[in-house]
Write a protein that holds these residues in place. Structure first.
Motif, mmCIF file in Angstrom:
data_model
loop_
_atom_site.group_PDB
_atom_site.id
_atom_site.type_symbol
_atom_site.label_atom_id
_atom_site.label_comp_id
_atom_site.label_asym_id
_atom_site.label_seq_id
_atom_site.Cartn_x
_atom_site.Cartn_y
_atom_site.Cartn_z
ATOM 1 N N VAL A 1 75.521 25.616 84.228
ATOM 2 C CA VAL A 1 76.372 26.586 83.530
ATOM 3 C C VAL A 1 77.271 25.873 82.527
ATOM 4 C CG1 VAL A 1 78.283 28.194 83.849
ATOM 5 C CG2 VAL A 1 76.308 28.304 85.364
ATOM 6 N N ASN A 2 77.846 24.748 82.920
ATOM 7 C CA ASN A 2 78.712 24.004 82.005
ATOM 8 C C ASN A 2 77.929 23.412 80.842
ATOM 9 O OD1 ASN A 2 81.422 24.233 82.914
ATOM 10 N ND2 ASN A 2 80.945 22.934 84.653
ATOM 11 N N ILE A 3 76.687 23.031 81.087
ATOM 12 C CA ILE A 3 75.848 22.524 79.988
ATOM 13 C C ILE A 3 75.584 23.642 78.973
ATOM 14 C CG2 ILE A 3 73.556 21.660 79.413
ATOM 15 C CD1 ILE A 3 73.574 20.094 82.014
ATOM 16 N N CYS A 4 75.305 24.845 79.470
ATOM 17 C CA CYS A 4 75.092 25.977 78.554
ATOM 18 C C CYS A 4 76.362 26.275 77.757
ATOM 19 C CB CYS A 4 74.656 27.203 79.344
ATOM 20 S SG CYS A 4 73.034 27.053 80.135
ATOM 21 N N LYS A 5 77.519 26.198 78.412
ATOM 22 C CA LYS A 5 78.776 26.425 77.696
ATOM 23 C C LYS A 5 79.018 25.339 76.652
ATOM 24 C CE LYS A 5 81.184 28.909 81.408
ATOM 25 N NZ LYS A 5 82.346 28.908 82.328
ATOM 26 N N LEU A 6 78.646 24.110 76.979
ATOM 27 C CA LEU A 6 78.820 23.027 76.009
ATOM 28 C C LEU A 6 77.924 23.221 74.794
ATOM 29 C CD1 LEU A 6 80.177 20.327 75.374
ATOM 30 C CD2 LEU A 6 78.343 19.174 76.630
ATOM 31 N N LYS A 7 76.724 23.768 75.000
ATOM 32 C CA LYS A 7 75.829 24.029 73.873
ATOM 33 C C LYS A 7 76.400 25.093 72.935
ATOM 34 C CE LYS A 7 71.575 22.777 76.311
ATOM 35 N NZ LYS A 7 70.275 23.269 76.840
ATOM 36 N N LEU A 8 77.162 26.042 73.491
ATOM 37 C CA LEU A 8 77.751 27.106 72.676
ATOM 38 C C LEU A 8 79.077 26.698 72.050
ATOM 39 C CD1 LEU A 8 77.085 30.137 75.060
ATOM 40 C CD2 LEU A 8 75.720 29.426 73.097
ATOM 41 N N THR A 9 79.589 25.531 72.431
ATOM 42 C CA THR A 9 80.899 25.112 71.930
ATOM 43 C C THR A 9 80.881 24.896 70.420
ATOM 44 O OG1 THR A 9 81.351 24.046 74.057
ATOM 45 C CG2 THR A 9 82.738 23.416 72.211
ATOM 46 N N SER A 10 79.778 24.376 69.879
ATOM 47 C CA SER A 10 79.704 24.141 68.431
ATOM 48 C C SER A 10 79.843 25.444 67.659
ATOM 49 C CB SER A 10 78.391 23.448 68.079
ATOM 50 O OG SER A 10 78.313 22.173 68.688
ATOM 51 N N ASP A 11 79.158 26.491 68.110
ATOM 52 C CA ASP A 11 79.264 27.783 67.431
ATOM 53 C C ASP A 11 80.680 28.347 67.545
ATOM 54 O OD1 ASP A 11 76.587 27.539 66.834
ATOM 55 O OD2 ASP A 11 75.937 28.706 68.578
ATOM 56 N N GLU A 12 81.300 28.171 68.721
ATOM 57 C CA GLU A 12 82.675 28.648 68.880
ATOM 58 C C GLU A 12 83.623 27.910 67.936
ATOM 59 O OE1 GLU A 12 83.526 28.083 72.969
ATOM 60 O OE2 GLU A 12 82.113 29.621 73.672
ATOM 61 N N CYS A 13 83.406 26.618 67.785
ATOM 62 C CA CYS A 13 84.257 25.852 66.863
ATOM 63 C C CYS A 13 84.047 26.284 65.417
ATOM 64 C CB CYS A 13 83.970 24.352 67.017
ATOM 65 S SG CYS A 13 84.410 23.678 68.642
ATOM 66 N N ILE A 14 82.826 26.621 65.050
ATOM 67 C CA ILE A 14 82.556 27.098 63.687
ATOM 68 C C ILE A 14 83.251 28.443 63.455
ATOM 69 C CG2 ILE A 14 80.757 27.816 62.088
ATOM 70 C CD1 ILE A 14 80.918 24.797 62.576
ATOM 71 N N VAL B 113 86.061 29.340 64.836
ATOM 72 C CA VAL B 113 87.460 28.987 64.609
ATOM 73 C C VAL B 113 87.647 28.456 63.191
ATOM 74 C CG1 VAL B 113 89.334 27.453 65.346
ATOM 75 C CG2 VAL B 113 87.867 28.532 67.051
ATOM 76 N N LEU B 114 86.683 27.648 62.733
ATOM 77 C CA LEU B 114 86.743 27.125 61.363
ATOM 78 C C LEU B 114 86.744 28.255 60.343
ATOM 79 C CD1 LEU B 114 86.522 24.769 59.294
ATOM 80 C CD2 LEU B 114 84.029 24.914 59.586
ATOM 81 N N ALA B 115 85.930 29.281 60.581
ATOM 82 C CA ALA B 115 85.852 30.392 59.631
ATOM 83 C C ALA B 115 87.175 31.151 59.549
ATOM 84 C CB ALA B 115 84.720 31.334 60.040
ATOM 85 N N SER B 116 87.794 31.409 60.694
ATOM 86 C CA SER B 116 89.057 32.149 60.682
ATOM 87 C C SER B 116 90.168 31.351 60.004
ATOM 88 C CB SER B 116 89.459 32.505 62.115
ATOM 89 O OG SER B 116 89.658 31.331 62.891
#
Length: 754
Positions: free
Chosen positions: A541-554, A556-559
């Motif tokens: 589960v944590n590995i899947c969350k880590l894979k989605l972290t890049s998209d979440e950071c992007i 944040v970058l957009a906002s």
């Protein structure tokens, strides 16, 4: 009736008998003191031992005769009415019971001391074999003394509160007791010898290595040269210099202690299998002990042993010895040695563990396979815990430092964890995850049967791995947000792309095979298997969350990019009067380059990902349009044309930017959002109720160059069609001056002058 008639006829005989028994008690006390004072554990003295054993046997024979006489004559027996009728006999029987108790007390004390001295002599026999003769001679006497005390084992007497074992009836010492005592005393010596032989066995494997890029091979090479008595002075000097530079070498030098006899055997037989030789040496030692037992104390055997029985005794003793070695080896290696491994750098334990795991167990002696595997598993836990503590501490410290801080730490350096473009903290997290993943994979690489793998050790590693992935994800999210606020795009994309991808690359090799169903095993194994499965699910589960972290950071970058674009435009965008002037400019205004340099240039220099470049460009242009509409800026015809020039300046800036890849220039210069901006500019040039044609010829307006996606360049969709809610942009058209004058004249009642 006169009083003398009640007196016994043998009054003088009872007096002498009690006196002899008191003297016997003093003799036992005297012998006890001599055993404690005259038995030497540094230099064997068989003469003193034989003298004491002879005196002990004489004392017990005399005591046995005295006790037999007193018991028959004066001790009360069931149904004996003679003592009940005579008060004098009752008094004598009571005194006899007290004297017998004192005598038996002294006998038990002497037997206890003899047995204790035997154990000490057997322990001293590890240093010098001559002590075996003294110990076995005393064993023979001890067993004979037990035979004398069997007939008079009365009620237990209070001998000493400090030694409660004296309360128990004394037992014989048989051959199993002697072998067990020797194995318990010899286990520590075998532990040290096993460690030394393990390291010496590495000499053949590491001596022929041409490439030695790992420090473990260097340590073993230095170690073998240190132990070799025929080494040249040059090699010795090189070893000393290497040891002075690497603390791990100092540890191995302290840890290896090989006797002179072992060194001579290494010189004579360089290719001998040291582990096999060690096992055979211990078997020969126990065979030698059994022969000594037959010579000095054959009474410890129930019957005269045959050759088959001797072989069984030897096998049983060696099995017990290696069992005790396996139970205490890890403690000696880590804590009890003169150079404890736990007090040394973790690299030393890691080198020894790596070699044990790389060792081919098919070639090792069968009696040592389980010991070596158990030692490797224990070192895995120790290395995992200490390495995790050190690496996790380093990662946390680096996380609190500036992102570009040069935090040098080469203790856990590994080529597989180094990637170009990663940050220092990201490299530390990658090294930590690589280490834990390697440890976890080593636990179940040989089997999937629950009781054949170190499942308890793997649970500890999985728990730390789960915690590390979770912490790394939180760090990446928090650090990327902080970098976005500062608009540090270079480090932002290093964290979001390089660091996270490098950590995922290390976790990608994690193997978690399903184990055999534990229903047929013990409850403890079933619980461990269930806990392992739970931890594996949490890790995934944590590995899947880590894979989605890049998209979440992007996201944040957009906002933050939108807020930064609006803030920059509020500072550099011209005032309203500028857009209502009649001056027509040939080039874009300076604020366009300033706006792009402040926001877009840092992104272009930091990443080449086309999706992100398109996203940031779209957000910037949309913020540009939002700023214009929010400020309700009015545009004259010349101002609208100047705004179109500014929008065209974006494409020109992209074409002239040297950081944009050639294959991305055309895509970014013809971005859809630029068509939207062009449409806004053209809407500002049109009349409120003018119909927009759905297609127009290229080059329709000589002032505004057309961009066409059609290969022939004949027609294209009007830019106005890319603008949502076109009516609101018509409100931003400034009125013409002649129209404004007419309205003012009509309101004043005067004729208009054109």
């Amino acid at each position: 009736m006169s009083f003398p008639k009640w007196l016994p006829k043998d009054l003088q005989g009872s007096y002498h008998l009690f006196y002899d028994m008191s003297r016997a008690s003093l003799t036992f006390k005297w012998l006890t003191n001599r055993y404690l004072k005259e038995i030497c554990f540094e230099i064997p003295d068989l003469h003193v031992v034989r003298e004491l054993t002879n005196l002990t046997l004489c004392a017990f024979r005399k005591s046995d005769a005295l006790q037999t006489h007193v018991t028959k004559a004066y001790v009360k027996k069931p149904g004996d009415k003679r003592i009940d009728r005579n008060p004098y006999y009752q008094l004598v029987a009571q005194k006899a019971t007290i004297i017998l108790g004192n005598l038996q007390q002294k006998q038990r004390q002497l037997i206890f001391i003899i047995r204790n001295q035997i154990n000490l002599l057997l322990h001293a026999a590890q240093k010098q074999d001559s002590f075996i003769d003294d110990a076995l001679s005393m064993v023979a006497v001890h067993n004979k003394c037990i035979e004398f005390t069997k007939n008079f084992d009365g009620a237990a007497q209070i001998c000493s509160i400090s030694y409660t074992t004296i309360f128990l009836p004394p037992t014989r010492i048989d051959v199993k007791d002697i072998l067990q005592a020797l194995t318990s005393h010899r286990s520590e010596h075998c532990c040290l010898q096993l460690i030394s032989n393990l390291l010496v066995s590495c000499q053949v494997e590491t001596g022929n290595e041409s490439e030695s890029d790992t420090s473990s091979i260097e340590v073993l090479k230095a170690l073998t040269s240190h132990m070799s008595s025929g080494a040249s002075p040059l090699c010795a000097n090189d070893t000393q210099k290497a040891a002075a530079q690497d603390p791990t070498m100092e540890f191995f030098d302290k840890m290896v202690s090989i006797p002179q006899s072992a060194e001579e055997s290494l010189k004579n037989d360089a290719n001998i299998d040291h582990l096999e030789k060690m096992v055979s040496t211990e078997e020969n030692y126990f065979a030698f002990i059994l022969l000594k037992c037959l010579q000095f104390c054959p009474s410890i055997f129930e019957t005269k042993p045959t050759q088959t029985e001797i072989v069984k005794y030897v096998n049983k003793a060696t099995q017990t010895l290696w069992t005790q070695v396996g139970a205490s080896l890890e403690h000696i290696v880590l804590w009890w040695h003169v150079a404890p491994l736990a007090c040394e750098p973790v690299a030393a334990a890691r080198h020894l563990r790596d070699w044990l795991l790389s060792m081919q167990y098919d070639e090792a002696p069968e009696t040592l396979v389980s010991i070596l595997r158990c030692l490797g598993e224990t070192l895995t836990v120790h290395v995992a815990c200490t390495t995790y503590d050190s690496q996790f501490r380093l990662a946390l410290v680096a996380s609190s430092l500036p992102i570009d801080y040069k935090f040098e730490s080469d203790e856990f350096y590994n080529k597989k964890t180094v990637s170009e473009g990663t940050t220092t903290t990201g490299r530390l997290w990658s090294e930590l995850l690589y280490t834990l993943t390697t440890f976890c994979n080593n636990c179940d690489q040989h089997s999937t049967i629950p009781n054949e793998i170190p499942i308890v050790e793997q649970i500890a590693v999985l728990h730390r791995l789960d915690h590390s992935i979770h912490t790394m994800r939180l760090w990446a999210a928090a650090k990327s947000k902080a970098l976005c606020i500062e608009w540090g795009m270079e480090m932002f994309f290093k964290v979001v792309h390089n660091d996270i991808n490098q950590c995922l690359e290390q976790i990608k090799v994690l193997r978690t095979p399903d184990l055999v169903s534990p229903d047929l095993f013990e409850v403890e194994i079933q619980v461990n298997v269930a806990l392992r499965a739970k931890l594996i699910s949490e890790v995934k589960v944590n590995i899947c969350k880590l894979k989605l972290t890049s998209d979440e950071c992007i996201e944040v970058l957009a906002s933050i990019c939108k807020m930064l674009s609006l803030a920059t435009l509020s500072l550099c965008f011209p005032k309203s009067q500028f857009w209502q002037s009649d001056v027509l400019q040939e080039n874009a205004n300076e604020y366009v380059n300033h706006f792009l340099d402040e926001v877009y240039l840092k992104v272009v220099r930091s990443t080449n990902v086309l999706e992100i470049l398109n996203l940031i460009l779209r957000i910037m242009c949309e913020a540009w349009l939002d700023h214009i509409y929010t400020q309700k800026i009015k545009f004259s015809r010349e101002g609208a044309l100047n705004l179109l020039r500014d929008f065209e300046g974006v494409s020109q800036w992209i074409i002239n930017c040297k950081y944009v890849l050639p294959e991305h220039v055309d895509i970014l210069a013809k971005h859809e959002v630029l068509r939207t901006c062009e449409g806004v500019g053209k809407i500002l040039l049109r009349k409120p109720f003018e119909i927009i044609p759905m297609s127009e010829k290229t080059g329709h307006s000589p002032r505004v160059p057309q961009k066409s996606d059609d290969p022939d360049g004949e027609t294209l969709l009007p830019p106005e069609m890319f603008v949502p809610n076109q009516k609101r942009w018509l409100q931003l058209r400034a009125r013409k001056r002649n129209q404004l004058n007419s309205i003012m004249c009509i309101c004043a009642g005067q004729p208009c002058i054109t």
